[in-house]
Design an enzyme around this catalytic site. Sequence first.
Site, short mmCIF file in Angstrom:
data_model
loop_
_atom_site.label_atom_id
_atom_site.label_comp_id
_atom_site.label_asym_id
_atom_site.label_seq_id
_atom_site.Cartn_x
_atom_site.Cartn_y
_atom_site.Cartn_z
N LYS A 22 45.55 45.89 37.97
CA LYS A 22 45.49 46.04 39.26
C LYS A 22 45.81 44.72 40.06
O LYS A 22 46.66 44.49 40.87
CB LYS A 22 44.34 46.57 40.15
N ARG A 27 49.51 40.59 42.32
CA ARG A 27 49.82 39.19 42.50
C ARG A 27 51.49 39.09 42.07
O ARG A 27 52.08 38.14 42.54
CB ARG A 27 49.03 38.24 41.74
N GLY A 94 41.71 46.29 49.33
CA GLY A 94 40.97 45.13 50.03
C GLY A 94 41.46 44.04 49.42
O GLY A 94 41.88 42.84 50.12
N ARG A 122 35.35 47.27 55.78
CA ARG A 122 35.19 46.13 54.88
C ARG A 122 35.23 44.82 55.81
O ARG A 122 36.08 44.36 56.62
CB ARG A 122 36.24 46.43 53.84
N SER A 166 34.03 35.57 44.94
CA SER A 166 34.72 36.51 45.25
C SER A 166 36.48 35.92 45.01
O SER A 166 36.59 34.84 45.56
CB SER A 166 34.88 36.88 46.69
N ASP A 314 33.67 45.33 39.02
CA ASP A 314 34.37 46.37 39.27
C ASP A 314 33.94 47.64 38.36
O ASP A 314 34.10 48.93 38.82
CB ASP A 314 36.13 46.47 39.36
N ARG A 345 28.59 50.97 46.31
CA ARG A 345 28.25 51.45 45.39
C ARG A 345 27.03 51.57 44.71
O ARG A 345 26.67 52.16 43.84
CB ARG A 345 29.09 50.68 44.28
C1 S3P Z 1 39.92 41.48 42.99
C2 S3P Z 1 38.70 40.76 43.12
C3 S3P Z 1 37.31 41.58 43.26
C4 S3P Z 1 37.36 42.95 42.64
C5 S3P Z 1 38.73 43.55 43.20
C6 S3P Z 1 39.92 43.13 42.85
C7 S3P Z 1 41.08 40.77 43.02
O1 S3P Z 1 36.90 41.70 44.63
O2 S3P Z 1 36.38 43.80 43.24
O3 S3P Z 1 38.85 45.07 42.81
O4 S3P Z 1 42.30 41.26 42.48
O5 S3P Z 1 40.89 39.34 43.25
P1 S3P Z 1 36.10 40.40 45.12
O6 S3P Z 1 36.60 39.05 44.98
O7 S3P Z 1 35.81 40.77 46.63
O8 S3P Z 1 34.69 40.49 44.26
#
Ligand code: S3P
Length: 436
Positions: A22, A27, A94, A122, A166, A314, A345
């Site tokens: 994903k 990206r 998100g 969020r 993050s 995740d 979660r």
């Molecule tokens: C992601 C980063 C993670 C992850 C999300 C995908 C990404 O989130 O939980 O499913 O693609 O950069 P956080 O950066 O908020 O931890």
Amino acid sequence: MSQFIANPVNSLKGSVKVPGDKSISHRSIMLGSLSNGVTHVSGFLDGEDALCTLKAFQDMGVKIDRNGTDVTIHGVGLDGLKKPDQPLDLGNSGTSMRLMCGLLSAQSFSCELIGDESLSKRPMGRVINPLNSMGAQIESHDGKPPLKIIGGKNLTGISYEMPMASAQVKSSILLAGMYASGRTCVTEPAPTRDHTERMLRGLGADVSSIGNVACVRTVKELQATNIVVPSDISSAAFFMVAGCIAKNADIDIVGVNMNPTRTGVIDILKLMGANLTVSNEREIGGELLADIRVLSSNLKGIHIPEELVPLAIDEFPVIFIAASHAEGKTILSGAEELRVKESDRIQVMADGLESLGIKTKVLEDGIEILGGEFTKPSEIIEAHHDHRIAMSFAIASIRSKYPITINGVETVSTSFPGFAELANSIGMNIDEKKGA
Ligand code: S3P
């Protein structure tokens, strides 16, 4: 609302290839759109989250053709996006919202970003604050979506110390940094997934990663290249745990992304005693891939090392299912980020596990789970608009004494279209009632 009725099974056998990653799929659309030239993506995740990103870039004038998991993007260059006619709807995603905040705050036009019920709750302050300090102007509803991004701003590079680990925040700032004057650096408290840095480098951007600091300098152009998306380790994790807990299992999961910033789930399951082997490691397009074999395992409870938390962020819902079948107690700490995912979660998993007869203790930043058996006929479990909660409780059914009913499973298609069919193909028994 759709439902899973997941029934206990003994034996899981066979080989699975789970859908594309994903994070890399999102990206590929964003950076392919901003490149000069045509990008061919194969193995794209045709799940709703990645499709929201795809549609958003189409709405900004990028020609993108999709045939299943093959996508062709006719890049418009860094400054070629057009103002969308309406708010960009990012659904449950998100990643789309946070990453797009970064790159949209540097465009000449203003736009609005909206999302579903879960995404609208969020926190976005984590990207808005550093971006605003670069000169962006983003308006929110108390730090939550919908967001209004005001265009025509000149951004300046910053050095930013992230308060939380993050990858979304890091990526958002780096994407804005491509357009900012000077150098933009982000320091993370612990390493997180580095797909943005890898892909930007592959497209010719000047990006460095030294220790926990990633920096980008103003980018003049990105040069299109073809992208092969490997299978998502976050989706593979459901089958890793399925294999560990089933009485009689032998499962191969092929072509899984093994980027070292993503493999925490393998380390954690191995520390718990998983009978899991990784083989045939190879590299495609700057990302590592491997095949994984999982056999039935006798798991034991552990205190999960905190440094592994961001590397498995995740996968915790399904790791909690593994912990429920481990001998003794599993303790997770240092994982407060789990409370601001698609659902809380920690609380949602604790409630579901308790309803199945497992003892848990909710901590501010984690959970304690005492291994046992799923002996209670559960009340209906609510997925809370969270795909990974729905799939985790489907996996729990393998060792349950009773069928488990999960409500609100339509979000499974955000990350794992075809989950129930694939699970059933190796011996699971998940009945999906659409629109139940
Ligand atoms: C992601 C980063 C993670 C992850 C999300 C995908 C990404 O989130 O939980 O499913 O693609 O950069 P956080 O950066 O908020 O931890």
